[in-house]
Design an enzyme around this catalytic site. Structure first.
Site, short mmCIF file in Angstrom:
data_model
loop_
_atom_site.label_atom_id
_atom_site.label_comp_id
_atom_site.label_asym_id
_atom_site.label_seq_id
_atom_site.Cartn_x
_atom_site.Cartn_y
_atom_site.Cartn_z
N ARG A 237 -6.69 2.33 2.65
CA ARG A 237 -6.00 1.32 1.86
C ARG A 237 -5.91 1.78 0.41
O ARG A 237 -6.85 2.32 -0.15
CB ARG A 237 -6.74 -0.02 1.93
CG ARG A 237 -6.53 -0.79 3.24
CD ARG A 237 -5.11 -1.34 3.30
NE ARG A 237 -4.90 -2.29 4.39
CZ ARG A 237 -4.41 -1.98 5.58
NH1 ARG A 237 -4.09 -0.72 5.83
NH2 ARG A 237 -4.22 -2.92 6.49
N GLU A 266 2.95 -0.48 -3.12
CA GLU A 266 3.80 0.16 -2.12
C GLU A 266 5.12 -0.58 -1.98
O GLU A 266 5.14 -1.80 -1.98
CB GLU A 266 3.07 0.21 -0.76
CG GLU A 266 1.80 1.05 -0.79
CD GLU A 266 1.06 1.05 0.54
OE1 GLU A 266 1.48 0.33 1.47
OE2 GLU A 266 0.05 1.76 0.67
N HIS A 285 2.45 5.29 3.91
CA HIS A 285 1.65 4.34 4.69
C HIS A 285 2.10 4.38 6.15
O HIS A 285 2.39 3.35 6.76
CB HIS A 285 1.76 2.92 4.13
CG HIS A 285 0.62 2.04 4.55
ND1 HIS A 285 0.16 0.98 3.79
CD2 HIS A 285 -0.17 2.04 5.66
CE1 HIS A 285 -0.84 0.37 4.41
NE2 HIS A 285 -1.05 1.01 5.56
#
Length: 310
Positions: A237, A266, A285
């Site tokens: 994360r 993000e 991600h």
């Protein structure tokens, strides 16, 4: 007919397929519009009349949960991470939250090894240079014999350690919940303090879940202890790493490079200094996006929903 909100981007990408699958279960799907996740206010505007929720990384706060009462019966989170949900409030309000633990261990571990190899052998840098007409010969370091320091040693962390051990790496790990050594291929991964992981590792890899207690666990203090030759890999994360402190460490050559699949914000904003750094390998991600893992999570998420809604 019970109504189910769909807001996770993985099912949104295959709307036609899952519209049918949800209707076949006897529910009416309500399709959200989400780029990455729903904000708190977007959630509040959608949850008043739903019975179930196939959620993504939506900001599911106590306010959202209160707005969903008394009708919402279950949140079936797509994936493993549930740090975007106020679990304490959900438990207090009697709304079960279900996810798919350990589903992405293989998928994420393989990408973590990619970052380690790309950084230690300059593979991405070579690729970029060859495409521009060059023919570079940078000398790299083999993974064999290097020390890997894991932060987080659950299913994903242990699978990364197992693969790293197969490459001949030595493994130490920091995890408050795991105190015993683990053996992979007759090599022992030893528990260590966070300071030991910082000071001794040639590669530091984050595979921890995120919570308020480990926010910026890799920050200025941690990065002040690492070897200048070390690499940092984050497949967990974004907020586990203080991005400003990381950028400063890279600029000041106090860290050799970084492989980052996740970020504090993000998508990574245009103009972010990381984009211009040749010793940084960037992802989107997407480490969990392996075909078999995704298919398992699709089915398990629907099963989690049905287990409560009936």
């Amino acid at each position: 007919m019970k109504k189910v909100l769909v807001s996770n981007i993985m099912m949104l990408k295959e709307k036609e397929r899952f519209d049918k699958a949800i209707r076949d279960l006897g529910y009416e799907p309500i399709w959200a519009t989400a780029d990455q996740y729903l904000t708190e206010q977007q959630c509040i505007s959608l949850v008043g009349e739903i019975d179930g929720w196939l959620a993504g990384d939506d900001r599911i706060t106590e306010k959202v949960l209160l707005a969903a009462l008394p009708r919402l019966k279950v949140i079936a989170k797509w994936g493993t991470g549930i740090d975007s949900i106020d679990l304490e409030a959900a438990k207090r309000l009697g709304i079960p939250v279900k996810n798919s633990p350990a589903a992405f261990a293989n998928a994420v571990a393989e990408v973590a090894l990619h970052y380690m190899l790309s950084l230690s052998r300059h593979l991405v840098t070579v690729d970029r240079t060859v495409r521009m007409g060059g023919w570079p010969k940078p000398q790299g370091r083999e993974l064999f014999g290097l020390k890997l320091g894991m932060i987080g040693f659950g299913a994903i962390g242990q699978r990364i350690a197992e693969l790293a051990t197969a490459f001949g790496m030595e493994v130490i790990f920091f995890d408050p919940f795991i105190k015993n050594a683990k053996v992979f291929f007759e090599r022992t991964a030893h528990p260590a303090s966070l300071n030991m992981v910082a000071a001794e590792s040639d590669i530091v890899c984050l595979a921890s879940s995120y919570n308020k207690d480990n926010h910026h666990i890799v920050g200025r203090d941690f990065l002040g202890k690492v070897k200048p030759s070390a690499f940092l890999v984050n497949v967990a994360r974004g907020p586990l790493v203080d991005q400003e402190a990381l950028i400063n460490a890279l600029h000041e050559n106090r860290l050799a490079g970084a492989g980052l699949d996740v970020f504090e914000i993000e998508p990574l904003p245009a103009g972010n200094p990381l984009l211009a750094m040749s010793n940084v390998v960037l992802g989107s991600h997407n480490a969990n996006n392996g075909r078999s893992a995704v298919e398992f999570v699709h089915m398990n998420t629907l099963s989690n929903l049905q287990s409560v809604l009936g």
